[in-house]
Write a protein that holds these residues in place. Sequence first.
Motif, PDB file in Angstrom:
ATOM      1  N   GLY A  82       0.798  -1.223   0.000  1.00  0.00           N
ATOM      2  CA  GLY A  82       0.000   0.000   0.000  1.00  0.00           C
ATOM      3  C   GLY A  82       0.831   1.275   0.000  1.00  0.00           C
ATOM      4  N   ASP A  83       0.168   2.386   0.230  1.00  0.00           N
ATOM      5  CA  ASP A  83       0.800   3.706   0.235  1.00  0.00           C
ATOM      6  C   ASP A  83       1.525   3.969   1.549  1.00  0.00           C
ATOM      7  OD1 ASP A  83      -0.379   4.101  -2.237  1.00  0.00           O
ATOM      8  OD2 ASP A  83      -2.044   5.276  -1.444  1.00  0.00           O
ATOM      9  N   ASN A  84       2.539   4.823   1.494  1.00  0.00           N
ATOM     10  CA  ASN A  84       3.271   5.305   2.674  1.00  0.00           C
ATOM     11  C   ASN A  84       3.883   4.187   3.510  1.00  0.00           C
ATOM     12  OD1 ASN A  84       2.412   8.017   2.045  1.00  0.00           O
ATOM     13  ND2 ASN A  84       0.429   7.440   2.881  1.00  0.00           N
ATOM     14  N   VAL A  85       4.455   3.210   2.840  1.00  0.00           N
ATOM     15  CA  VAL A  85       5.111   2.103   3.546  1.00  0.00           C
ATOM     16  C   VAL A  85       6.608   2.380   3.599  1.00  0.00           C
ATOM     17  CG1 VAL A  85       5.636  -0.366   3.465  1.00  0.00           C
ATOM     18  CG2 VAL A  85       3.331   0.441   2.946  1.00  0.00           C
ATOM     19  N   ARG A  86       7.190   2.127   4.766  1.00  0.00           N
ATOM     20  CA  ARG A  86       8.618   2.363   4.996  1.00  0.00           C
ATOM     21  C   ARG A  86       9.288   1.028   5.296  1.00  0.00           C
ATOM     22  NH1 ARG A  86      11.674   6.785   6.993  1.00  0.00           N
ATOM     23  NH2 ARG A  86       9.772   7.999   7.047  1.00  0.00           N
ATOM     24  N   LEU A  87      10.385   0.731   4.562  1.00  0.00           N
ATOM     25  CA  LEU A  87      11.166  -0.479   4.803  1.00  0.00           C
ATOM     26  C   LEU A  87      12.502  -0.095   5.398  1.00  0.00           C
ATOM     27  CD1 LEU A  87       9.227  -1.269   2.263  1.00  0.00           C
ATOM     28  CD2 LEU A  87      10.729  -3.212   2.125  1.00  0.00           C
ATOM     29  N   GLY A  88      12.780  -0.567   6.605  1.00  0.00           N
ATOM     30  CA  GLY A  88      14.046  -0.288   7.271  1.00  0.00           C
ATOM     31  C   GLY A  88      15.199  -1.017   6.593  1.00  0.00           C
ATOM     32  N   VAL A  89      16.405  -0.753   7.059  1.00  0.00           N
ATOM     33  CA  VAL A  89      17.605  -1.362   6.477  1.00  0.00           C
ATOM     34  C   VAL A  89      17.507  -2.881   6.595  1.00  0.00           C
ATOM     35  CG1 VAL A  89      20.104  -1.575   6.676  1.00  0.00           C
ATOM     36  CG2 VAL A  89      19.019   0.639   7.028  1.00  0.00           C
ATOM     37  N   GLY A  90      17.685  -3.552   5.458  1.00  0.00           N
ATOM     38  CA  GLY A  90      17.684  -5.011   5.444  1.00  0.00           C
ATOM     39  C   GLY A  90      16.317  -5.658   5.483  1.00  0.00           C
ATOM     40  N   ALA A  91      15.242  -4.890   5.418  1.00  0.00           N
ATOM     41  CA  ALA A  91      13.889  -5.461   5.435  1.00  0.00           C
ATOM     42  C   ALA A  91      13.597  -6.147   4.105  1.00  0.00           C
ATOM     43  CB  ALA A  91      12.863  -4.373   5.706  1.00  0.00           C
ATOM     44  N   LYS A  92      12.908  -7.283   4.178  1.00  0.00           N
ATOM     45  CA  LYS A  92      12.587  -8.074   2.997  1.00  0.00           C
ATOM     46  C   LYS A  92      11.103  -8.411   3.010  1.00  0.00           C
ATOM     47  CE  LYS A  92      17.204  -9.154   2.608  1.00  0.00           C
ATOM     48  NZ  LYS A  92      17.815  -8.020   3.212  1.00  0.00           N
ATOM     49  N   VAL A  93      10.505  -8.454   1.808  1.00  0.00           N
ATOM     50  CA  VAL A  93       9.090  -8.815   1.650  1.00  0.00           C
ATOM     51  C   VAL A  93       9.014  -9.809   0.493  1.00  0.00           C
ATOM     52  CG1 VAL A  93       6.757  -7.960   1.225  1.00  0.00           C
ATOM     53  CG2 VAL A  93       8.392  -6.506   2.426  1.00  0.00           C
ATOM     54  N   PHE A  94       8.476 -11.008   0.753  1.00  0.00           N
ATOM     55  CA  PHE A  94       8.433 -12.066  -0.262  1.00  0.00           C
ATOM     56  C   PHE A  94       7.045 -12.656  -0.421  1.00  0.00           C
ATOM     57  CE2 PHE A  94      12.817 -12.504   1.469  1.00  0.00           C
ATOM     58  CZ  PHE A  94      13.497 -12.144   0.318  1.00  0.00           C
ATOM     59  N   GLY A  95       6.723 -13.051  -1.633  1.00  0.00           N
ATOM     60  CA  GLY A  95       5.516 -13.831  -1.903  1.00  0.00           C
ATOM     61  C   GLY A  95       4.323 -13.013  -2.302  1.00  0.00           C
ATOM     62  N   LYS A  96       3.254 -13.709  -2.658  1.00  0.00           N
ATOM     63  CA  LYS A  96       2.018 -13.063  -3.094  1.00  0.00           C
ATOM     64  C   LYS A  96       1.219 -12.669  -1.856  1.00  0.00           C
ATOM     65  CE  LYS A  96      -1.381 -13.407  -6.639  1.00  0.00           C
ATOM     66  NZ  LYS A  96      -1.372 -13.788  -8.008  1.00  0.00           N
ATOM     67  N   ILE A  97       1.649 -11.577  -1.231  1.00  0.00           N
ATOM     68  CA  ILE A  97       1.031 -11.095   0.002  1.00  0.00           C
ATOM     69  C   ILE A  97       0.599  -9.648  -0.172  1.00  0.00           C
ATOM     70  CG2 ILE A  97       2.340 -12.686   1.450  1.00  0.00           C
ATOM     71  CD1 ILE A  97       4.158 -10.335   2.219  1.00  0.00           C
ATOM     72  N   TYR A  98      -0.151  -9.153   0.802  1.00  0.00           N
ATOM     73  CA  TYR A  98      -0.620  -7.771   0.794  1.00  0.00           C
ATOM     74  C   TYR A  98      -0.140  -7.075   2.063  1.00  0.00           C
ATOM     75  CZ  TYR A  98      -3.704  -3.748   1.022  1.00  0.00           C
ATOM     76  OH  TYR A  98      -4.181  -2.470   1.119  1.00  0.00           O
ATOM     77  N   ILE A  99       0.385  -5.862   1.909  1.00  0.00           N
ATOM     78  CA  ILE A  99       0.784  -5.019   3.036  1.00  0.00           C
ATOM     79  C   ILE A  99      -0.077  -3.757   2.966  1.00  0.00           C
ATOM     80  CG2 ILE A  99       2.666  -3.766   4.166  1.00  0.00           C
ATOM     81  CD1 ILE A  99       3.147  -6.782   4.093  1.00  0.00           C
ATOM     82  N   ALA A 100      -0.758  -3.437   4.054  1.00  0.00           N
ATOM     83  CA  ALA A 100      -1.676  -2.295   4.100  1.00  0.00           C
ATOM     84  C   ALA A 100      -0.926  -0.962   4.055  1.00  0.00           C
ATOM     85  CB  ALA A 100      -2.521  -2.379   5.367  1.00  0.00           C
ATOM     86  N   ASN A 101      -1.677   0.124   3.991  1.00  0.00           N
ATOM     87  CA  ASN A 101      -1.120   1.482   3.978  1.00  0.00           C
ATOM     88  C   ASN A 101      -0.483   1.832   5.320  1.00  0.00           C
ATOM     89  OD1 ASN A 101      -2.186   1.818   1.401  1.00  0.00           O
ATOM     90  ND2 ASN A 101      -4.046   2.773   2.166  1.00  0.00           N
ATOM     91  N   ASN A 102       0.489   2.743   5.277  1.00  0.00           N
ATOM     92  CA  ASN A 102       1.117   3.327   6.465  1.00  0.00           C
ATOM     93  C   ASN A 102       1.767   2.307   7.390  1.00  0.00           C
ATOM     94  OD1 ASN A 102       0.149   5.982   5.722  1.00  0.00           O
ATOM     95  ND2 ASN A 102      -1.860   5.259   6.382  1.00  0.00           N
ATOM     96  N   VAL A 103       2.321   1.262   6.820  1.00  0.00           N
ATOM     97  CA  VAL A 103       2.994   0.226   7.603  1.00  0.00           C
ATOM     98  C   VAL A 103       4.487   0.501   7.609  1.00  0.00           C
ATOM     99  CG1 VAL A 103       3.575  -2.244   7.667  1.00  0.00           C
ATOM    100  CG2 VAL A 103       1.227  -1.526   7.212  1.00  0.00           C
ATOM    101  N   THR A 104       5.129   0.292   8.765  1.00  0.00           N
ATOM    102  CA  THR A 104       6.581   0.373   8.877  1.00  0.00           C
ATOM    103  C   THR A 104       7.106  -1.041   9.050  1.00  0.00           C
ATOM    104  OG1 THR A 104       6.480   2.559   9.891  1.00  0.00           O
ATOM    105  CG2 THR A 104       8.501   1.294  10.234  1.00  0.00           C
ATOM    106  N   ILE A 105       8.062  -1.410   8.221  1.00  0.00           N
ATOM    107  CA  ILE A 105       8.698  -2.719   8.334  1.00  0.00           C
ATOM    108  C   ILE A 105      10.089  -2.472   8.908  1.00  0.00           C
ATOM    109  CG2 ILE A 105       9.453  -4.774   7.093  1.00  0.00           C
ATOM    110  CD1 ILE A 105       7.220  -4.101   5.022  1.00  0.00           C
ATOM    111  N   ALA A 106      10.318  -2.988  10.098  1.00  0.00           N
ATOM    112  CA  ALA A 106      11.538  -2.698  10.853  1.00  0.00           C
ATOM    113  C   ALA A 106      12.778  -3.266  10.170  1.00  0.00           C
ATOM    114  CB  ALA A 106      11.414  -3.264  12.266  1.00  0.00           C
ATOM    115  N   ALA A 107      13.929  -2.733  10.561  1.00  0.00           N
ATOM    116  CA  ALA A 107      15.206  -3.186  10.016  1.00  0.00           C
ATOM    117  C   ALA A 107      15.379  -4.682  10.246  1.00  0.00           C
ATOM    118  CB  ALA A 107      16.351  -2.423  10.678  1.00  0.00           C
TER     119      ALA A 107
END
Length: 193
Positions: free
Chosen positions: A135-160
């Motif tokens: 989604g919109d306004n998503v932040r990925l920290g250093v070394g963050a990974k996202v794999f597969g056919k998944i959904y991430i909502a708006n305004n989510v922070t994915i930690a380092a």
Amino acid sequence: MIETRQQLREFLKQDYKHYHREGFSKRLLDILLARENTYIWHYVKAMRYCDYYTTNKRKSLWHAFMYWWYLRKHNRRSVKLSLIIGTGAFDAGLCIYHTGNIVVNGYCKIGKNCKLHGSNCIGNSHGEDDCPTIGDNVRLGVGAKVFGKIYIANNVTIAAGAVVTKSCYEEGVTLAGVPAKIIKHANISCPQK
């Protein structure tokens, strides 16, 4: 996917503000000192033009030539900066803080104002188009990974260092860990007593 010149201008305008400081003297200094943000801006700009000409390459011989021209520019800068990002993956407002080790599959669909801090991977887990929708306004920290056919909502922070392999439908949360789990919920303001 950028289809018109107007869309291209809007995307570039949204992206530009992340890589240039206010004031002519500061921008000139960034260019003269060859700061990282200047190189990243040229990469993002080539990526946007490549996306536009990929969509329109069948319009004319000129568009086909420009497609190859910008594809070459995009690929050369990809190698130079270690940024391997498929054209058309990001909506407007992409912000890359640091170069190096960023890989994004071209089949991913990532919303507006995504922020990448470096050493990120967003891609498929099995099939070629088995990629995330973010989604919109998503932040990925250093070394963050996202794999597969998944959904991430708006305004989510994915930690380092987090590895996200399951969908997150809750907006405004922080995901952390391997595999990633919600560690912080959205700030909900309570009325004062």
